[in-house]
Design a protein around this motif. Structure first.
Motif, PDB file in Angstrom:
ATOM      1  N   ALA A 133      -5.176  -6.437   1.519  1.00 42.03           N
ATOM      2  CA  ALA A 133      -5.359  -4.898   1.600  1.00 42.03           C
ATOM      3  C   ALA A 133      -5.380  -4.434   2.801  1.00 42.03           C
ATOM      4  CB  ALA A 133      -6.556  -4.251   0.946  1.00 42.03           C
TER       5      ALA A 133
ATOM      6  N   GLY B 268      -9.072  -0.017   3.517  1.00 42.45           N
ATOM      7  CA  GLY B 268      -8.926  -0.600   2.280  1.00 42.45           C
ATOM      8  C   GLY B 268      -9.497  -1.988   1.943  1.00 42.45           C
TER       9      GLY B 268
ATOM     10  N   SER C  72      -1.948  -2.102   4.277  1.00 41.67           N
ATOM     11  CA  SER C  72      -2.116  -0.887   5.068  1.00 41.67           C
ATOM     12  C   SER C  72      -1.396  -0.898   6.193  1.00 41.67           C
ATOM     13  CB  SER C  72      -3.840  -0.483   5.104  1.00 41.67           C
ATOM     14  OG  SER C  72      -4.275  -0.678   3.951  1.00 41.67           O
TER      15      SER C  72
ATOM     16  N   VAL D  53      -4.121   3.277   0.105  1.00 37.74           N
ATOM     17  CA  VAL D  53      -4.245   1.771  -0.562  1.00 37.74           C
ATOM     18  C   VAL D  53      -5.376   1.625  -1.188  1.00 37.74           C
ATOM     19  CG1 VAL D  53      -4.228  -0.618   0.005  1.00 37.74           C
ATOM     20  CG2 VAL D  53      -2.349   0.556   1.305  1.00 37.74           C
TER      21      VAL D  53
END
Lengths: 332, 264
Positions: free
Chosen positions: A126, A93, A130, A152
């Motif tokens: 991010a 992500g 995740s 994500v």
């Protein structure tokens, strides 16, 4: 594998890196002879050559080397963590997070011109998201992490696209950033990124043997005495830090983190003690060369370095895959 | 509970998530210097028992105590100093060499210095001895994923031997091995038990040969330990036929008179 062969590989990779750095500095709109480059590097003065070298070209070349090396090592770490040779630094992500971070920064506070820090924060956030999403009953399964990272990524990309549609005047700035480019890097930016990547490398290095054990699977690593969950967390964090630091400097440069660990593995074997240093050197040299190519495209002029890495890395990777399917067996 | 017990399970229960199956409650106590065979039909919980002993699975209830310590409270290094595990099979696509895989057996002994150094201080004599005893010396530089099932198994055993733990757990140690290597493997285990007082617990399938090598047998059935005792008395007990749902022929080894069970 013979020690001497590894030594040769290191020597060649270091020589390539040195050559790439010198050529990168010599190359540009005003070419500077290599002899002058070496002399001005050793003894800077107030000449125009020296200023071009130290203020413009060297920081850019150093940026390429730092980003290339950092992304390549981050890729090798992710491949070991996920026990998957197709993993790259962005897989959980980071790229989507960086994209959203950059877009938000550009939309909310355009005056600050804070796309790079926004991307750095976005990439790390991010990956954290995740990781947290894939936690279940106190443990994180790496397969769930890949899937969570994918989900994500899809969601964040959708949000980014939505924001871009609303602020179309930013489109070109963000688009150019996403392609990845190192033009105009300054020493202070390079320093920030280099310190973060060095920190990531320092964290990863003592865990090289644990990464070898992880190649045999989480269960075997557990039996061999690896604190699997903790080591995975530390490595994921370090790889993401390096990725975010690279993204901060260069936007999203693809393929370096995927392909360089493969080449290094073919040369030095998968033992991370010997793989990681070679991966760093190769990644650094490769991106520096790619930057030279990106600057010197005929007719069109300079293009983002991310395009060059994709053009070189994509076909190489395909050829690897094809050769692989002809010769059944393990990954190189 | 004896003070000298090397391995103890206290009312251990493990429930498989998303399956309506549980293992336990298991309670057992084992002194050092024993070679135990864990037998039972497929799905009886043999592998689960071994993974609980190795601390890989955490019991939902009860305690697994190895060498006087609750295994779930130990960190990786201390755990790997106590218990080594040889899995049934292992898949990897990464070309680590045989030597590199075996060397991972000393990972739990690495100091920070070893972790930072380019070359960790590996006891080369010990490594060579382990490779020799498992017949791997000629395969030292071969890539692990390219080995046959039996060769790979010996590599995993070698790594476990290099760990040099008082307790050694093996999941079907002789699966994939030809008879020659299988016997060699089992003799090696016997020797470790006799010479170094190691505790060896192995899940085992072959009723015909288990009585020749194991001192004690644990019989698992539907997640429970339904019988345990010395190999001789367990193999001659009618419970075996009941657990496996087959009729068996009871023979005795012509030389040492140890029990051999065969399917008709």
């Amino acid at each position: 594998m013979a020690v001497s062969r590894r030594a040769v590989n290191y020597a060649v990779a270091l020589a390539l890196l040195a050559l790439a750095l010198l050529l990168g500095i010599a190359h540009g709109p005003t070419p500077i002879p290599l002899g002058t480059v070496v002399r001005r590097l050793l003894a800077p003065n107030r000449s125009i050559d020296s200023v071009i070298i130290w203020e413009i070209r060297f920081p850019m070349v150093a940026a390429a080397a730092v980003v290339g090396g950092g992304l390549a090592v981050a890729g090798a770490v992710m491949q070991a963590l996920l026990k998957n040779p197709l993993a790259d630094p962005y897989i959980v992500g980071a790229s989507a997070g960086a994209g959203l971070g950059a877009t938000l920064a550009q939309d909310l506070v355009p005056a600050l011109n804070a796309m790079a820090p926004g991307a750095f924060v976005g990439a790390l956030a991010a990956v954290c998201l995740s990781y947290l999403l894939s936690r279940g009953r106190g443990t994180v399964s790496m397969l769930t992490l890949i899937l969570a990272g994918y989900a994500v990524g899809v969601i964040l990309t959708a949000v980014t696209t939505f924001l871009m549609l609303f602020n179309q005047q930013d489109l070109s700035a963000i688009f150019a950033w996403e392609l990845g480019g190192i033009d105009g890097a300054t020493w202070s930016q390079v320093l920030v990124s280099a310190v973060l990547i060095a920190a990531g490398l320092a964290v990863v290095w003592p865990f090289a043997h644990d990464m070898n054990a992880l190649l045999l699977g989480e269960e075997e690593a557990h039996h061999l005495g690896v604190n699997v969950q903790r080591v995975q967390f530390v490595l994921l964090f370090a790889a993401s830090l390096m990725t975010a630091a690279a993204v901060y400097l260069s936007g999203l440069v693809g393929f370096v983190g995927l392909v360089m660990p493969h080449i290094a593995r073919r040369l030095n074997g998968p033992n991370h003690r010997h793989l990681l240093p070679l991966t760093f050197c190769l990644g650094a040299a490769f991106l520096t060369f790619a930057q030279i190519v990106a600057e010197s495209v005929p007719v069109i002029g300079p293009i983002p370095v991310g395009l060059v890495t994709a053009c070189l890395g994509g076909p190489y990777f395909l050829s690897l895959l094809i050769r692989q399917s002809h010769r059944a067996g393990g990954w190189p | 509970m004896r003070e000298s017990a090397m391995v103890q399970l206290h009312d251990v229960i493990y429930r498989w998530p998303e399956a309506n199956a549980a293992v336990g409650p298991l309670s057992v106590s084992l002194p050092a210097g024993q070679l135990v065979g864990v037998i039972g039909p497929n799905g009886a919980g043999k592998s689960t028992l071994l993974k609980l002993l190795a601390g890989f699975l955490r019991p939902h209830q009860g305690q697994v105590v190895v060498g006087g310590k609750d295994i779930s409270t130990l960190n990786g290094q201390s755990r790997a100093r106590l218990v080594a595990f040889v899995p049934q099979t292992l898949e990897t696509t990464f070309d680590l060499t045989v030597e590199e895989v075996v060397q991972l057996g000393s990972l739990h002994r690495y100091t920070w210095r070893d972790r930072l150094a380019v070359r960790p201080a590996v006891d080369q004599d010990r490594l060579a001895a382990v490779l020799e005893s498992t017949g791997l010396t000629p395969l030292r530089q071969r890539p692990f994923p390219k080995l046959s099932g039996g060769e790979a198994k010996r590599v995993l055993l070698a790594a476990a031997l290099l760990q040099d733990t008082p307790v050694l757990l093996l999941d079907e140690p002789t699966a994939h091995l030809d008879p020659g290597h299988a016997v060699g493997f089992l003799h090696l285990l016997q020797e470790l038990v006799a010479r170094e007082e190691k505790t060896v617990i192995m899940a085992y399938h072959d009723l015909a040969s288990v009585g020749l090598f194991a001192h004690r047998l644990w019989v698992m059935h539907r997640g429970r330990l339904v019988a345990q005792g010395d190999a001789q008395s367990i193999l001659s007990s009618p419970i075996i036929a009941d657990v496996y749902q087959v009729s068996l022929v009871y023979l005795a080894h012509p030389q040492n008179h140890k029990p051999l069970l065969i399917f008709p």
